[in-house]
Design a protein around this motif. Structure first.
Motif, mmCIF file in Angstrom:
data_model
loop_
_atom_site.group_PDB
_atom_site.id
_atom_site.type_symbol
_atom_site.label_atom_id
_atom_site.label_comp_id
_atom_site.label_asym_id
_atom_site.label_seq_id
_atom_site.Cartn_x
_atom_site.Cartn_y
_atom_site.Cartn_z
ATOM 1 N N ARG A 212 0.835 -1.208 0.000
ATOM 2 C CA ARG A 212 0.000 0.000 0.000
ATOM 3 C C ARG A 212 0.872 1.261 0.000
ATOM 4 N NH1 ARG A 212 -3.794 -2.046 5.025
ATOM 5 N NH2 ARG A 212 -4.119 -4.150 4.193
ATOM 6 N N ILE A 213 1.921 1.247 0.797
ATOM 7 C CA ILE A 213 2.769 2.431 0.897
ATOM 8 C C ILE A 213 3.566 2.639 -0.389
ATOM 9 C CG2 ILE A 213 4.760 3.428 2.100
ATOM 10 C CD1 ILE A 213 3.673 2.224 4.681
ATOM 11 N N ALA A 214 4.140 1.567 -0.906
ATOM 12 C CA ALA A 214 4.993 1.683 -2.098
ATOM 13 C C ALA A 214 4.238 2.217 -3.303
ATOM 14 C CB ALA A 214 5.618 0.331 -2.430
ATOM 15 N N SER A 215 2.933 1.947 -3.361
ATOM 16 C CA SER A 215 2.150 2.378 -4.518
ATOM 17 C C SER A 215 1.906 3.879 -4.541
ATOM 18 C CB SER A 215 0.806 1.638 -4.537
ATOM 19 O OG SER A 215 -0.001 2.011 -3.427
ATOM 20 N N LEU A 216 2.148 4.555 -3.412
ATOM 21 C CA LEU A 216 1.824 5.979 -3.338
ATOM 22 C C LEU A 216 2.966 6.867 -2.848
ATOM 23 C CD1 LEU A 216 -1.787 5.772 -1.848
ATOM 24 C CD2 LEU A 216 -1.191 6.662 -4.087
ATOM 25 N N LYS A 217 3.874 6.323 -2.071
ATOM 26 C CA LYS A 217 4.897 7.142 -1.431
ATOM 27 C C LYS A 217 5.960 7.586 -2.423
ATOM 28 C CE LYS A 217 8.046 7.082 2.567
ATOM 29 N NZ LYS A 217 8.638 6.214 3.625
ATOM 30 N N GLY A 218 6.206 8.887 -2.435
ATOM 31 C CA GLY A 218 7.228 9.441 -3.301
ATOM 32 C C GLY A 218 8.341 10.079 -2.497
ATOM 33 N N PRO A 219 9.376 10.588 -3.151
ATOM 34 C CA PRO A 219 10.484 11.246 -2.446
ATOM 35 C C PRO A 219 9.980 12.412 -1.603
ATOM 36 C CG PRO A 219 11.042 10.849 -4.753
ATOM 37 C CD PRO A 219 9.583 10.550 -4.614
ATOM 38 N N GLY A 220 10.421 12.459 -0.359
ATOM 39 C CA GLY A 220 10.029 13.545 0.532
ATOM 40 C C GLY A 220 8.716 13.322 1.254
ATOM 41 N N ASP A 221 7.967 12.273 0.878
ATOM 42 C CA ASP A 221 6.719 11.968 1.573
ATOM 43 C C ASP A 221 7.004 11.304 2.920
ATOM 44 O OD1 ASP A 221 5.251 12.917 -0.538
ATOM 45 O OD2 ASP A 221 4.756 10.941 -1.361
ATOM 46 N N ILE A 222 6.113 11.531 3.872
ATOM 47 C CA ILE A 222 6.162 10.861 5.169
ATOM 48 C C ILE A 222 4.982 9.904 5.244
ATOM 49 C CG2 ILE A 222 5.933 11.154 7.668
ATOM 50 C CD1 ILE A 222 7.287 13.888 7.352
#
Length: 375
Positions: A212-222
């Motif tokens: 779930r996280i990998a599908s949305l998390k980008g650089p600089g995201d928490i």
């Protein structure tokens, strides 16, 4: 050092039952509990201990002194676990204790300027799936992001995406576990409303969160995971829970673990620079006058004020805790004695993780990281 994101985090916010009865639009007080037939009985219990509680109070009443304290801190985001169905549904689950708040009283949440309510917990479905959907619609109606529940599994697992200045995003995921009393049947399905549910602390669960996280998390995201887990009482944190928390950070991309379910605060850990709150305790409830468990001081409510460095993988920059005491269904500044008790208790429970707390003249507790861990 990059962009510092200042976050207010709290545990369970229970605005139903007795508290709902003192708000501007009290709902149906009927209960299906063994000993209490009416929500008004909880108001009377509290009054027997601490005196008169006003009725039809302003929406901001329950937040009391916490309003000014949070304004002083000026967080970028305010996140709580809403442990109350916001509904007029009469279809109660036969589970013994059911919380609900009249949707017309949802302004109470907006009065505290909450940005996000997590809904994956053991009370959001107290009034059936109809009540859950009305809860979600109520959050939409007051423009507060909600996560951890939905009309189907995909919606329940979708995070709240909170935008902060300078392009920083905080992704708030939420899930509940059976250890907090959540039945597996409450899990959302492909065409079934429900909550985001993790059935155990296995590698499979870690992998599910990672996906779930990998599908949305980008650089600089928490990426924050708000997790409803563990029992109501007791400080013990098992090795299995610790290993699961660590795996979520090592393998799933979680930068902040926001744990809740326990009625009192539990240990805090700083793991490889990232914050784990194993149990935040209740932030507001109607439990005044209910006997038992006095030694845990569940009347003390904690506001966790975390500063995270978005440019450094969400590492913790600082953590302060402001303690309050619940009196007359309102948050009031805790005494110096209570702050000292919390300092001793949190240090006792957190020293195993190399963490201690110091109290300031303003009763604020600050996290201090020690080099050595006590095992």
């Amino acid at each position: 050092m990059g962009r510092i994101v200042k976050m207010f985090l709290a545990g369970d916010v229970m605005l139903g039952r007795g508290i709902d009865q003192i708000l501007p639009y009290p709902g149906d007080p009927t209960l299906y509990e063994r000993y209490m037939p009416s929500a008004e009985d909880y108001v009377r219990l509290a009054e027997n201990v601490h005196g008169h509680i006003p009725r039809q109070v302003a929406p901001a009443y329950v937040w009391g002194d916490a309003l000014a304290e949070l304004d002083r801190y000026a967080p970028d985001l305010r996140i709580v676990n809403l442990e109350t169905a916001v509904t007029t549904s009469k279809s109660h689950e036969p589970k013994g204790i059911n919380y609900r708040m009249n949707p017309r009283n949802a302004e109470t949440l907006r009065a505290f300027r909450i940005d996000c309510c997590t809904l994956a917990n053991n009370h959001v479905l107290d009034w059936g799936r109809k009540g859950l959907i009305e809860t979600i619609e109520s959050m939409n109606g007051i423009c507060i992001a909600a996560t951890g529940a939905g009309r189907n599994e995909a919606e329940a697992q979708t995070p709240a995406i909170l935008n902060v200045a300078d392009g920083v995003r905080v992704l708030v995921f939420a899930a509940a576990m059976p250890t907090s009393g959540v039945p597996a049947k409450w899990a959302a399905g492909e065409k079934k409303a429900g909550i985001s549910f993790l059935k155990d602390m296995s590698n499979t669960s870690v992998d599910a969160v990672a996906h779930r996280i990998a599908s949305l998390k980008g650089p600089g995201d928490i990426a924050a995971l708000s997790l409803h887990w563990g029992t109501n009482w007791g400080y013990r944190i098992s090795q299995k829970e610790i290993a699961f928390a660590h795996a979520l950070m090592d393998h799933a991309g979680v930068d902040l673990l926001h744990g809740h379910s326990s009625h009192h605060a539990k240990a805090v850990e700083l793991y490889r620079g990232k914050l784990i709150l194993y149990g935040c305790g209740d932030f507001i409830n109607d439990y005044e006058g209910i006997p038992g468990h006095k030694g845990y001081r569940s009347d003390l409510a904690l506001a966790y004020l975390a500063s995270l460095d978005a440019a450094n993988g969400g590492h913790l920059n600082a953590l302060s805790i402001i303690p309050f005491q619940i009196r007359n269904f309102q948050l009031r500044s805790a005494s110096s004695e209570d702050a000292n008790w919390l300092q001793d208790t949190l240090t006792r429970e957190s020293c195993h993780f190399g963490v201690r707390f110091v109290a300031s003249d303003t009763r604020e507790l600050k996290l201090v990281r020690e080099v050595a861990r006590i095992d």
